[in-house]
Design a protein around this motif. Structure first.
Motif, short mmCIF file in Angstrom:
data_model
loop_
_atom_site.label_atom_id
_atom_site.label_comp_id
_atom_site.label_asym_id
_atom_site.label_seq_id
_atom_site.Cartn_x
_atom_site.Cartn_y
_atom_site.Cartn_z
N GLN A 164 0.83 -1.21 0.00
CA GLN A 164 0.00 0.00 0.00
C GLN A 164 0.86 1.26 0.00
OE1 GLN A 164 -2.33 -1.09 3.48
NE2 GLN A 164 -4.15 -1.41 2.22
N ARG A 165 1.99 1.20 0.69
CA ARG A 165 2.89 2.35 0.71
C ARG A 165 3.56 2.56 -0.64
NH1 ARG A 165 8.15 2.60 1.09
NH2 ARG A 165 8.34 0.37 1.63
N ARG A 166 3.93 1.47 -1.29
CA ARG A 166 4.62 1.56 -2.57
C ARG A 166 3.67 1.93 -3.71
NH1 ARG A 166 9.48 -1.58 -3.33
NH2 ARG A 166 10.36 -2.37 -1.39
N VAL A 167 2.42 1.49 -3.63
CA VAL A 167 1.43 1.80 -4.66
C VAL A 167 0.22 2.44 -3.96
CG1 VAL A 167 0.20 0.90 -6.68
CG2 VAL A 167 2.21 -0.31 -5.83
N PRO A 168 0.35 3.70 -3.58
CA PRO A 168 -0.67 4.32 -2.72
C PRO A 168 -2.04 4.45 -3.36
CG PRO A 168 0.94 5.94 -3.49
CD PRO A 168 1.48 4.61 -3.85
N GLY A 169 -2.13 4.36 -4.68
CA GLY A 169 -3.44 4.45 -5.33
C GLY A 169 -4.17 3.12 -5.41
N ALA A 170 -3.55 2.04 -4.92
CA ALA A 170 -4.13 0.70 -5.07
C ALA A 170 -5.03 0.34 -3.91
CB ALA A 170 -3.03 -0.34 -5.21
N GLN A 171 -6.12 -0.38 -4.24
CA GLN A 171 -6.92 -1.06 -3.23
C GLN A 171 -6.45 -2.51 -3.25
OE1 GLN A 171 -9.01 0.87 -5.78
NE2 GLN A 171 -8.16 2.44 -4.45
N VAL A 172 -5.74 -2.90 -2.21
CA VAL A 172 -5.05 -4.19 -2.20
C VAL A 172 -6.00 -5.31 -1.77
CG1 VAL A 172 -3.15 -5.52 -1.20
CG2 VAL A 172 -2.83 -3.10 -1.75
N LEU A 173 -5.95 -6.41 -2.51
CA LEU A 173 -6.58 -7.66 -2.12
C LEU A 173 -5.48 -8.67 -1.81
CD1 LEU A 173 -9.36 -8.13 -4.84
CD2 LEU A 173 -9.61 -7.14 -2.57
N LEU A 174 -5.68 -9.47 -0.77
CA LEU A 174 -4.73 -10.52 -0.42
C LEU A 174 -5.35 -11.87 -0.74
CD1 LEU A 174 -2.18 -11.66 0.99
CD2 LEU A 174 -3.47 -11.53 3.14
N GLN A 175 -4.60 -12.70 -1.46
CA GLN A 175 -5.04 -14.07 -1.74
C GLN A 175 -4.22 -15.05 -0.92
OE1 GLN A 175 -5.49 -15.35 -5.95
NE2 GLN A 175 -4.10 -17.02 -5.39
N LEU A 176 -4.90 -15.89 -0.16
CA LEU A 176 -4.24 -16.96 0.57
C LEU A 176 -4.42 -18.26 -0.20
CD1 LEU A 176 -5.26 -16.29 4.30
CD2 LEU A 176 -3.11 -15.71 3.16
N ASP A 177 -3.32 -18.88 -0.56
CA ASP A 177 -3.35 -20.15 -1.28
C ASP A 177 -3.33 -21.30 -0.27
OD1 ASP A 177 -3.28 -19.07 -3.94
OD2 ASP A 177 -1.18 -18.57 -3.58
N GLU A 178 -4.36 -22.15 -0.31
CA GLU A 178 -4.47 -23.25 0.65
C GLU A 178 -4.70 -24.59 -0.06
OE1 GLU A 178 -3.77 -23.67 3.58
OE2 GLU A 178 -4.28 -21.99 4.91
N PRO A 179 -3.79 -25.01 -0.94
CA PRO A 179 -3.98 -26.30 -1.62
C PRO A 179 -3.93 -27.50 -0.67
CG PRO A 179 -1.79 -25.42 -2.06
CD PRO A 179 -2.57 -24.32 -1.41
N SER A 180 -3.26 -27.38 0.47
CA SER A 180 -3.14 -28.50 1.41
C SER A 180 -4.28 -28.55 2.42
CB SER A 180 -1.80 -28.43 2.16
OG SER A 180 -0.71 -28.52 1.28
N LEU A 181 -5.16 -27.57 2.41
CA LEU A 181 -6.20 -27.49 3.43
C LEU A 181 -7.09 -28.74 3.50
CD1 LEU A 181 -7.61 -25.86 5.63
CD2 LEU A 181 -8.92 -24.70 3.85
N PRO A 182 -7.62 -29.25 2.38
CA PRO A 182 -8.44 -30.47 2.48
C PRO A 182 -7.70 -31.65 3.09
CG PRO A 182 -8.81 -29.39 0.38
CD PRO A 182 -7.63 -28.71 1.01
N ALA A 183 -6.41 -31.79 2.77
CA ALA A 183 -5.62 -32.89 3.33
C ALA A 183 -5.43 -32.71 4.84
CB ALA A 183 -4.27 -32.98 2.64
N VAL A 184 -5.25 -31.48 5.29
CA VAL A 184 -5.13 -31.21 6.73
C VAL A 184 -6.41 -31.61 7.45
CG1 VAL A 184 -4.96 -29.34 8.43
CG2 VAL A 184 -3.40 -29.40 6.47
#
Length: 346
Positions: A164-184
């Protein structure tokens, strides 16, 4: 499931411009400058910071994400990431690669205003793929898994703030990758010997841990899981703002269709993975019109209002593109962009 009129009456704040397309994360190659240039140019409504795992250790999903952990150093030992006493060569390389990536983003996204996506592995995928010093995965020790999640939450909060500091005009979305979640959840994560599996983790523990990481990010969080047994209800309860799914894996059958409908009805967005990540045997490249029709067919089956489709759904590849050729990866993202535009024009 709500009727089309009912869902129309409770609109959610848009996470992205209508008709958006984006990528899941990885792309082929090793040139981060070219990769950032392409995602910013070809996916103007929802560009993302691309990942280039071909650069080696520290650029792979686990190493790159482990580089975000706070006061939890890791290293590579016998080909696997494990907890270390202090940061080593591989972790320093992960730091360096991330800094180069962010420097390119800062330079090329100068003046950018709009939605921007960044990605990290989620806490349970990291816990299933990072080992303790004695050789078993962190998922085997619930206290260690909890410490990892807390460390990741702190690191992601700082990472998002840096973007956000580096690209102050951006509305940031965060993606969490959880390919192992079903196995857990199912107790399918293999022990270090591969002869046995770790015990399953209770859904409530998985949900609460994810909720703590999602809540700490400070921005809307997308959870990506390309598995046929993705726990849609659990991810919704954990606070995800959107889910990224491979429609070929989760979009078949009345029960799965109902689960997708319930998540959309609850206000979540959908990143619809519809484009193959590798070409079919005949070499055919993806077609934007066909991708759009696949998404429209799902939406019709769900029974939601047509005018909501382009607002609530983003067209994406089915998963990452690291194994594609550069030419095919570009063709996929171009087709996704065309499909997104067709959703607006329906």
């Amino acid at each position: 499931m709500s009727t089309p009129d009912e869902i129309t009456d409770k609109p959610a704040a848009p996470l992205w411009p209508a008709g958006s397309a984006t990528g899941i994360g990885s792309v082929p190659g090793t040139d981060i400058a070219e990769a950032v240039k392409f995602t910013l140019g070809e996916l103007p409504d929802l560009p993302y910071l691309p990942e280039l795992p071909a650069r080696g250790p520290g650029a792979d999903m686990i190493g790159r994400s482990a580089g975000l952990l706070v006061e939890l150093p890791v290293e590579i030992y016998t080909g696997r990431w494990r907890v270390a006493a202090s940061p080593g060569r591989e972790l320093r390389r992960a730091y360096d690669l991330r800094e180069r990536d962010l420097d390119q983003l800062t330079e090329q996204a100068d003046g950018f205003t709009g939605t921007l996506k960044v990605q990290s592995a989620g806490p349970w995928t990291l816990a299933a793929n990072i080992e303790l010093a004695l050789g078993e995965a962190l998922v085997s020790d619930h206290g260690a898994a909890r410490d990892l999640a807390e460390s990741l939450a702190e690191g992601l909060k700082a990472h998002v703030a840096d973007v956000q500091r580096r690209v102050p005009g951006a509305q940031v979305l965060l993606q969490l990758d959880e390919p192992s979640l079903p196995a857990v959840l199912a107790g399918r994560v293999r022990t270090a010997s591969t002869l046995h599996t770790y015990r399953s983790v209770a859904p409530s523990t998985v949900r609460d841990t994810l909720a703590s990481v999602i809540g700490a990010a400070g921005v809307p969080v997308i959870v990506h899981c390309c598995a046929p047994d993705t726990p849609l209800a659990l991810l919704r309860e954990a606070g995800a703002a959107a889910l990224a799914l491979d429609l070929d894996l989760v979009g078949a059958g009345a029960e799965k269709l109902d689960a997708i409908g319930e998540m959309i009805d609850a206000g979540l967005g959908l990143l619809a993975g519809v484009a193959r990540t590798t070409p079919p045997g005949n070499g055919t490249r993806p077609n934007g019109a066909a991708l759009a029709e696949r998404v429209k067919r799902l939406w019709r089956d769900l029974g939601f209002a047509d005018e909501l489709l382009a607002q609530r759904v983003v067209v994406t590849p089915s998963c990452g593109l690291a194994r594609a050729t550069p030419a095919y990866a570009q063709a996929v993202l171009k087709a996704c962009r065309e499909a997104g535009r067709r959703l607006v024009e329906q």
